[in-house]
Motif scaffolding. Structure first.
Motif, PDB file in Angstrom:
ATOM      1  N   THR A 163      37.942  -7.910  41.207  1.00 53.89           N
ATOM      2  CA  THR A 163      36.985  -6.812  41.330  1.00 53.89           C
ATOM      3  C   THR A 163      36.834  -6.087  40.001  1.00 53.89           C
ATOM      4  OG1 THR A 163      37.550  -6.514  43.667  1.00 53.89           O
ATOM      5  CG2 THR A 163      36.445  -4.680  42.562  1.00 53.89           C
ATOM      6  N   VAL A 164      37.967  -5.860  39.322  1.00 50.73           N
ATOM      7  CA  VAL A 164      37.916  -5.203  38.007  1.00 50.73           C
ATOM      8  C   VAL A 164      37.099  -6.039  37.021  1.00 50.73           C
ATOM      9  CG1 VAL A 164      39.297  -4.474  36.020  1.00 50.73           C
ATOM     10  CG2 VAL A 164      40.086  -3.965  38.349  1.00 50.73           C
ATOM     11  N   ALA A 165      37.286  -7.370  37.060  1.00 48.97           N
ATOM     12  CA  ALA A 165      36.515  -8.256  36.185  1.00 48.97           C
ATOM     13  C   ALA A 165      35.025  -8.152  36.486  1.00 48.97           C
ATOM     14  CB  ALA A 165      36.989  -9.699  36.354  1.00 48.97           C
ATOM     15  N   LEU A 217      45.288 -10.110  43.487  1.00 53.53           N
ATOM     16  CA  LEU A 217      44.365 -10.979  42.762  1.00 53.53           C
ATOM     17  C   LEU A 217      42.922 -10.557  43.011  1.00 53.53           C
ATOM     18  CD1 LEU A 217      46.013 -14.477  43.353  1.00 53.53           C
ATOM     19  CD2 LEU A 217      46.018 -13.122  41.259  1.00 53.53           C
ATOM     20  N   ALA A 218      42.622 -10.184  44.265  1.00 54.77           N
ATOM     21  CA  ALA A 218      41.267  -9.736  44.584  1.00 54.77           C
ATOM     22  C   ALA A 218      40.917  -8.463  43.816  1.00 54.77           C
ATOM     23  CB  ALA A 218      41.135  -9.506  46.085  1.00 54.77           C
ATOM     24  N   GLY A 276      36.167 -13.402  38.185  1.00 55.65           N
ATOM     25  CA  GLY A 276      36.106 -12.597  39.401  1.00 55.65           C
ATOM     26  C   GLY A 276      35.922 -13.444  40.642  1.00 55.65           C
ATOM     27  N   ALA A 277      35.039 -14.447  40.554  1.00 61.41           N
ATOM     28  CA  ALA A 277      34.808 -15.328  41.699  1.00 61.41           C
ATOM     29  C   ALA A 277      36.058 -16.133  42.022  1.00 61.41           C
ATOM     30  CB  ALA A 277      33.632 -16.261  41.419  1.00 61.41           C
ATOM     31  N   GLY A 278      36.742 -16.613  41.000  1.00 61.26           N
ATOM     32  CA  GLY A 278      37.945 -17.409  41.211  1.00 61.26           C
ATOM     33  C   GLY A 278      39.086 -16.609  41.805  1.00 61.26           C
ATOM     34  N   LEU A 279      39.258 -15.360  41.346  1.00 61.55           N
ATOM     35  CA  LEU A 279      40.358 -14.537  41.853  1.00 61.55           C
ATOM     36  C   LEU A 279      40.135 -14.070  43.282  1.00 61.55           C
ATOM     37  CD1 LEU A 279      41.156 -12.367  38.693  1.00 61.55           C
ATOM     38  CD2 LEU A 279      42.513 -14.243  39.633  1.00 61.55           C
ATOM     39  N   ALA A 326      29.739 -24.672  43.206  1.00 57.21           N
ATOM     40  CA  ALA A 326      29.617 -23.723  42.095  1.00 57.21           C
ATOM     41  C   ALA A 326      30.455 -24.172  40.905  1.00 57.21           C
ATOM     42  CB  ALA A 326      30.037 -22.329  42.559  1.00 57.21           C
ATOM     43  N   LEU A 327      31.723 -24.503  41.163  1.00 57.56           N
ATOM     44  CA  LEU A 327      32.601 -24.942  40.074  1.00 57.56           C
ATOM     45  C   LEU A 327      32.107 -26.244  39.462  1.00 57.56           C
ATOM     46  CD1 LEU A 327      35.215 -24.688  38.433  1.00 57.56           C
ATOM     47  CD2 LEU A 327      36.411 -25.882  40.287  1.00 57.56           C
ATOM     48  N   GLY A 328      31.741 -27.201  40.320  1.00 53.15           N
ATOM     49  CA  GLY A 328      31.272 -28.487  39.817  1.00 53.15           C
ATOM     50  C   GLY A 328      30.001 -28.376  39.000  1.00 53.15           C
ATOM     51  N   SER A 329      29.084 -27.498  39.429  1.00 47.01           N
ATOM     52  CA  SER A 329      27.822 -27.324  38.695  1.00 47.01           C
ATOM     53  C   SER A 329      28.062 -26.722  37.315  1.00 47.01           C
ATOM     54  CB  SER A 329      26.871 -26.441  39.499  1.00 47.01           C
ATOM     55  OG  SER A 329      26.513 -27.051  40.714  1.00 47.01           O
TER      56      SER A 329
END
Length: 479
Positions: free
Chosen positions: A163-165, A158-159, A196-199, A228-231
């Motif tokens: 990274t690819v994203a 997943l990481a 990318g941040a989520g993965l 971050a997600l909430g904002s």
């Protein structure tokens, strides 16, 4: 009576006046507190320093017993800092009102790019250092160790996808690549940063000892991810929907200002409660058919009066050209208001509004909101020819009412040097021309709007003649 002049030695071309417009009811806000910017910057730096402190508390300064251990330890540090910068990058562009008002979209975009590229480089360093560390003292080598880590370490697949994203986002953010993409395509690709941040999260949860090293570390990382997600959800999705549903904007009038410029007037409900200021911009979506989902930034070209909003746009692409074909009653979705090109950022009692081409539209709105006073405001309007003048009658009517002075700088651009002046004024230096038009410009706020390259020359000229950076306000509509 407002004075309309041109650079010495060029042909005198005067803008045409029209009957004065009726006054409008406005609700301008107060000044933006200067400490907001400092507070947001301090919070960001404290977040980075706190991550480094967590690394130190986890034995970061002592884990250098062997080459492999040292490389892995440095990989931990670069990975931690890359992660916190990635989340700060998301927060920067989450349109948080406190942050957006402190920095403005223009400056936020610049910082966002700097933080983004730094985070990406540190992420690459994390990968390289960690793989080198694990491969040290083995016969596998770098490539084999990398493959082994991806296939067998929890969360690594997943990481790698994340990274690819992020690589896709970074590659399309390089200036030459951005220049080849339409804004809509670039914006869609840029959303992969969220992916990318989520993965990366499962990788941190399953293999990141620093994420779970203490209750403090766990609370910090979960809190930052949640913020971050909430904002993003709150300020980029929920707030625009709430405002669109509350105010129910519809197109009430379509005005052809010229063959290539169109004004759109929109009315709705309770617009006096919309916290918009003259000079700011919104992201607009007109529900007129295919392509409605693409938002486009247009500044207000008239000060909000509690009854209507107006934008004025030049036909420079498919989206802006569509405005001329809008029908009355078309529903409008809106995000905003955004930007610091408004009276609330003033640091002086007097100001100069400098605009080129269609950049005059937020300046016309700003002039309407600024306080009146003899020569309190000078408007410098740069156009290639008289045919390029937009909203001339309104501009002069407002100038008369406000005691302002309007100076039209007319002529085609210089080709032998970068300058905000036309070729007819090539004998003048950029700073010299500003002081000829406004001798006390160093004691005024300077607002600038136009194409980015032209704005750079004006900003340089303003600094050259002594205008402090804190008194120069501008907005770039580029990506």
């Amino acid at each position: 009576m407002s004075a309309v002049t041109v650079p010495e030695g060029s042909e005198d071309r005067r803008l045409t006046a029209a009957p004065a417009a009726a006054g409008l009811r406005r609700r301008p806000g107060g000044p933006v507190p200067l400490w907001w910017r400092d507070a947001s910057a301090v919070l960001a730096w404290l977040s980075v320093l706190f991550v480094v402190a967590l690394w130190v508390a986890g034995g970061g300064l002592t884990a250098f017993g062997s080459l492999g251990e040292a490389l892995i330890n440095l990989g931990r540090l670069t990975g931690l800092v890359a992660s916190v910068l990635l989340l700060l990058q998301v927060l920067l562009m989450a349109r948080i009102p406190f942050v957006e008002q402190a920095w403005g979209q223009d400056e936020l975009a610049r910082v966002h790019r700097l933080v983004g590229f730094t985070s990406f480089n540190l992420m690459l360093a994390h990968i390289v250092l960690t793989v080198l560390g694990y491969s040290a003292g083995t016969d596998l080598g770098f490539v084999a160790t990398f493959i082994d880590q991806v296939l067998h370490s929890p969360g690594m697949l997943l990481a790698l996808a994340g990274t690819v994203a992020l690589v896709l986002v970074v590659v399309t953010s390089v200036r030459k690549a951005r220049a080849r993409l339409r804004y809509e395509s670039w914006h869609l690709l840029h959303l992969y940063a969220y992916l990318g941040a989520g993965l990366a999260l499962p990788h941190q949860l399953w293999t990141g000892a620093d994420f779970r090293s203490s209750v403090t570390a766990t609370v910090f990382w979960w809190g930052l991810y949640a913020a971050a997600l909430g904002s993003v959800i709150a300020f980029r999705v929920v707030l625009p929907l709430v405002r669109s549903l509350r105010h129910r904007l519809v197109v009430s009038e379509v005005v052809a200002e010229s063959p290539t410029v169109t004004s759109i007037v929109m009315t709705g409900r309770r617009l006096d409660r919309l916290p918009a200021r003259a000079g700011q911009f919104f992201q607009w979506r007109f529900l007129d058919g295919p392509g409605w989902s693409r938002a486009h930034p247009y500044s207000l070209s008239a000060a909000p009066d509690g009854r209507s909003l107006r934008i004025t746009a030049e036909h420079v692409g498919d989206a802006s050209a569509r405005l001329a074909a809008l029908r009355r009653g078309t529903k409008v979705l809106v995000e905003g208001p955004y930007g610091r090109l408004h009276a609330g950022v003033r640091t002086r009692d007097k100001q100069v509004l400098i605009a080129a081409g269609i950049g005059i539209t937020p300046m016309r709105a700003l002039l309407e909101e600024l306080p009146a006073g003899p020569d309190a405001t000078v408007v410098i309007y740069r156009v290639g020819s008289q045919a390029d003048v937009v909203l001339a009658a309104e501009l002069l009517d407002l100038a008369r009412a406000k005691g302002a002075r309007v100076v039209a700088v007319v002529g085609h651009r210089q080709r032998d040097r970068a300058s905000w002046l036309p070729a007819e004024a090539s004998r003048l230096g950029d700073g010299e021309a500003l002081t000829r038009i406004v001798p006390d410009i160093a004691d005024r706020d300077v607002y600038i709007c136009g194409n980015p390259a032209w704005m750079d020359t004006v900003i340089a000229a303003a600094k050259e003649v002594g205008v402090p950076s804190t008194s120069i306000h501008h907005e770039r509509f580029s990506y």
